[in-house]
Design a protein around this motif. Structure first.
Motif, PDB file in Angstrom:
ATOM      1  N   SER A 194     -65.772 -38.459   2.006  1.00  0.00           N
ATOM      2  CA  SER A 194     -65.315 -38.585   3.315  1.00  0.00           C
ATOM      3  C   SER A 194     -65.553 -39.683   4.046  1.00  0.00           C
ATOM      4  N   TRP A 196     -66.549 -40.197   7.039  1.00  0.00           N
ATOM      5  CA  TRP A 196     -67.391 -39.739   8.181  1.00  0.00           C
ATOM      6  C   TRP A 196     -68.835 -39.830   7.920  1.00  0.00           C
ATOM      7  N   ARG A 197     -69.726 -39.835   8.863  1.00  0.00           N
ATOM      8  CA  ARG A 197     -71.117 -39.636   8.747  1.00  0.00           C
ATOM      9  C   ARG A 197     -71.325 -38.127   8.839  1.00  0.00           C
ATOM     10  N   VAL A 211     -70.149 -34.148  12.098  1.00  0.00           N
ATOM     11  CA  VAL A 211     -69.429 -35.071  11.188  1.00  0.00           C
ATOM     12  C   VAL A 211     -68.973 -35.765  12.585  1.00  0.00           C
ATOM     13  N   GLU A 212     -69.236 -37.101  12.299  1.00  0.00           N
ATOM     14  CA  GLU A 212     -68.942 -38.233  13.206  1.00  0.00           C
ATOM     15  C   GLU A 212     -68.192 -39.235  12.588  1.00  0.00           C
ATOM     16  N   GLY A 213     -67.262 -40.030  13.448  1.00  0.00           N
ATOM     17  CA  GLY A 213     -66.638 -41.134  12.679  1.00  0.00           C
ATOM     18  C   GLY A 213     -65.299 -41.250  13.646  1.00  0.00           C
ATOM     19  N   GLU A 214     -64.711 -42.410  13.022  1.00  0.00           N
ATOM     20  CA  GLU A 214     -63.157 -42.780  13.386  1.00  0.00           C
ATOM     21  C   GLU A 214     -62.225 -41.558  12.991  1.00  0.00           C
ATOM     22  N   GLY A 247     -64.112 -38.519  18.016  1.00  0.00           N
ATOM     23  CA  GLY A 247     -65.316 -38.952  17.256  1.00  0.00           C
ATOM     24  C   GLY A 247     -66.423 -38.007  16.747  1.00  0.00           C
ATOM     25  N   ARG A 248     -66.005 -36.981  17.087  1.00  0.00           N
ATOM     26  CA  ARG A 248     -67.244 -35.787  16.607  1.00  0.00           C
ATOM     27  C   ARG A 248     -66.768 -34.493  16.446  1.00  0.00           C
TER      28      ARG A 248
END
Length: 701
Positions: A194, A196-197, A211-214, A247-248
């Motif tokens: 993954s 993402w965070r 889940v967060e990230g570009e 982003g989320r």
């Protein structure tokens, strides 16, 4: 035409050649697939990417399942029903088959239950390396026993024995197209790391995955589904409500009966806007811990962390863990009586600097180990048998110094600084260092929340929190330096100080003995023998050093013998470092306790039983005091029986990742730690210093 081949004869030959090719082609390719186990529901075999292999080659084999329509098989977490496939191999020497690389699953809902698995066709791939010394012309033969479950509306277990023979040739030959396509389909399902965070939070009934990230956007996520690695984390059949913003991404669902707080793992299956489905491997950290149910926020503001750390350090002076250092402090304070005001203040300052230096070193060590991917907690150094043995030797050396066997002045934690003729403050500094080292096995009230929050915060926050903790521990001695009039009220230096100094040696001897007992829990009889040998060498070296210091003539041989003794101690340290640790067993109170496991805790909570969890260690003095004075008393035992409380106990004497994860789920990194789970409710945390009333009152919930 003369000499020409008759047309009829040529036609017959072509027919014969074609027939031979039909027969020989499967024979040439059969090496890539074992015998087949077939039922009306599934056709199963062991397959290889290569029909012939070469020496030293790395390849994959796989358990191939071709399923009848509407039937499915299972992922490693099968969900509400079923069981994952298992396979065991009998392989030639030098060959090891890797674990199954599980393809990403789908979810199947049949009535009130849901399962995770696969339909149509799936290959469960496993890595294999051909020995470099395999001879071309030989065969690589693998035999395997496998079992699996297939389900439609009913579930049927099946099994089979397989034999896969792979010819060894100079050049490897790929398997036939059909088998390669099966591996390719499994590869398309392989989870990707993954980018993402990801975090997970839960309350009494709901679990939320964030889940967060570009790259996350409403247009790029058509649907999503969370597959936890462990059974029962979620209600498998419940809807997973998706919310996507720039982003989320969040998925909200019903919490399962097997959920336990703490780090976890799983897969996120995302279907993008074009209908393509991909699986991503997630490493989940708790976003909100069960501390929320006890009135404490998941993360604390910096000022509150600093305040809690300061108060915890101050209270640490009263904890049993620090009692061995009181002997050193008492000797140092006595030496301040009647001293020059400037010298008294500098003594307090250097002691404080020693405490702060030790706390900064601990903070940096914890942060460095965490950055390397390991999970450790407060007092982690006492989980090392080598450290425990070295500390027992140091305590003996300090005791011998206090007893007058040899003189080192301030070099050994300042043990004799009040009696030494020198005015240096190295002794005060090292006294502060030692105070922190001996204090770390236990945590005081307020310290747990501060340490837990600090270690998940940025590094500078951690350093501030640990510095405030050190300031709290050093404050009483520092105040004596700032207000020397208090120290001057002590009795004037005199012969009584020699007696005090010698008397203070016995807490050091007692501490050395206790540390030997801790070592016996960690390293067993072999480790204890080496530690006892080290104690003898420490005593010998101390005596030789003292012999060289006393008398009017210069004595060189005691110093040489002392160097040899030190070399022997160093050799023992090397042996202890390489010794095989044994299962540690912290002492149990008379109440029968079950060993802690996350699975057992989840099962008990699912049954609606109240559970009391005690996390302890042999090196945690406060833990042992609580067990002797509270948990083993008849009042507490009777309360456990009356309220049918199940008592679970985790032993952190040596590093245990399961216990570390449990502590971190509450943002705690040290011991003692006590959690009570009332029936059907979340955990209630108890203070680190217990009384009978505190424990019995908690059971009444």
């Amino acid at each position: 035409m003369p000499g020409s081949f008759p047309t009829a004869a040529w036609s017959s030959w072509r027919t014969l050649i074609a027939a031979l090719l039909l027969v020989l082609t499967p024979m040439l390719a059969v090496a890539a697939e074992s015998n087949v186990q077939q039922s009306p529901r599934a056709t199963v075999s062991l397959v290889s990417e290569y029909a012939a292999v070469s020496p030293g080659q790395q390849l994959r084999i796989g358990l191939r399942q071709r399923l009848a329509p509407h039937w499915h098989t299972y992922w490693k977490n099968p969900g509400d029903a079923g069981s994952p496939p298992s396979i065991t191999f009998k392989a030639p020497d030098g060959i090891t088959v890797g674990e199954i690389a599980w393809p990403g699953p789908d979810r199947f809902i049949i009535g009130p239950v849901a399962s995770y698995g696969y339909e149509n066709e799936i290959v469960f791939p496993m890595a294999l390396t051909v020995p470099k010394d395999a001879r071309p012309g030989s065969q690589l033969v693998l035999e395997a026993d496998a079992d699996w479950v297939v389900c439609e509306k009913e579930c049927i277990p099946e099994d089979g024995k397989f034999r896969l023979a792979l010819p060894v040739e100079a050049d490897a030959r790929p398997a036939r197209t059909e088998i390669l396509a099966a591996f390719k389909n499994a590869d398309a399902r392989q989870p990707q790391p993954s980018p993402w965070r990801a975090s997970v939070s839960a309350d009494e009934s709901t679990l939320q995955l964030a889940v967060e990230g570009e790259g996350i956007a409403p247009a790029s996520v058509q649907s999503a589904l969370y597959f936890p690695d462990s059974w029962g984390v979620v209600d498998h059949v419940a809807d997973q409500v998706l919310t996507v913003e720039e982003g989320r991404l969040t998925l909200a669902t019903t919490k399962g009966q097997g959920y336990t707080p703490g780090p976890s793992a799983g897969l996120l299956a995302i279907t993008d806007g074009g209908g393509q489905k991909r699986w991503f491997a997630l490493e989940l950290t708790p976003a909100v811990t069960t501390a929320a149910t006890t009135g404490a926020p998941a993360t604390l503001p910096l000022w509150q962390m600093a305040l809690f750390a300061f108060l915890g350090g101050l209270i640490l002076n009263l904890m049993p863990c620090v009692f061995p250092v009181l002997a050193i402090k008492a000797t140092a304070v006595a030496g301040m009586s009647g001293g020059d005001r400037r010298e008294v203040r500098l003594s307090g300052l250097f002691y404080t600097l020693g405490v702060l230096a030790a706390f900064m070193a601990l903070a940096l060590a914890l942060l460095a180990v965490r950055a390397g991917g390991s999970a450790v907690g407060w007092g982690f150094q006492f989980q090392s048998p080598l450290f425990v043995a070295a500390m027992s030797w140091l305590m003996l050396a300090i005791g011998l110094n206090l007893s007058g066997v040899f003189e080192v002045g301030g070099a050994l934690a300042g043990a004799g600084q009040g009696l030494a003729e020198r005015k240096g403050h190295a002794g005060s500094f090292f006294t502060g260092l030692l105070a922190v080292v001996v204090a770390t096995p236990c945590t005081a009230p307020f310290m747990g929340a501060a340490i837990g929050s600090a270690l998940v915060a940025p590094a500078y926050v951690s350093l501030v929190v640990f510095a405030m903790m050190g300031l709290g521990l050093a404050l009483p001695f520092l105040l004596l330096g700032i207000f020397p009039a208090v120290a001057r009220r002590l009795p004037r230096p005199g012969a009584w100080m020699v007696t005090l100094r010698q008397a203070m040696a016995f807490p050091m001897y007692a501490t050395a003995a206790w540390l030997l007992w801790v070592l016996a829990q960690q390293a067993g009889e072999a480790g204890l023998r080496m530690a006892l040998a080290g104690l003898v060498l420490v005593g010998l070296v101390a005596w030789l050093v003292g012999l060289g210091q006393h008398g009017t003539r210069k004595r060189w041989w005691p110093r040489g013998a002392a160097v040899a003794g030190v070399a022997g101690i160093a050799g023992l340290m090397v042996m202890l470092h390489g010794a095989e640790p044994q299962a540690a067993t912290a002492p149990a109170p008379s109440t029968q306790a079950e060993p802690y496991s996350a699975e057992r805790l989840a099962a008990l909570r699912a049954e609606g039983k109240p559970v009391f969890v005690n996390m302890t260690a042999a090196w945690c003095i406060t833990c042992l005091v609580n067990e002797r004075t509270t948990l083993s008393t008849s009042a507490v035992q009777e309360a456990m029986r009356e309220h049918e409380v199940v008592y679970m106990k985790g032993d952190w004497t040596k590093r245990d990742p399961a216990i570390t994860a449990f502590l971190q789920s509450f943002q705690r990194d040290g011991l003692p730690f006590y959690a009570f789970y009332p029936a059907g409710k979340e955990a209630v945390l108890l203070p680190p210093v217990l009384t009978q009333a505190i424990v019995t009152e908690s059971f009444k919930q």
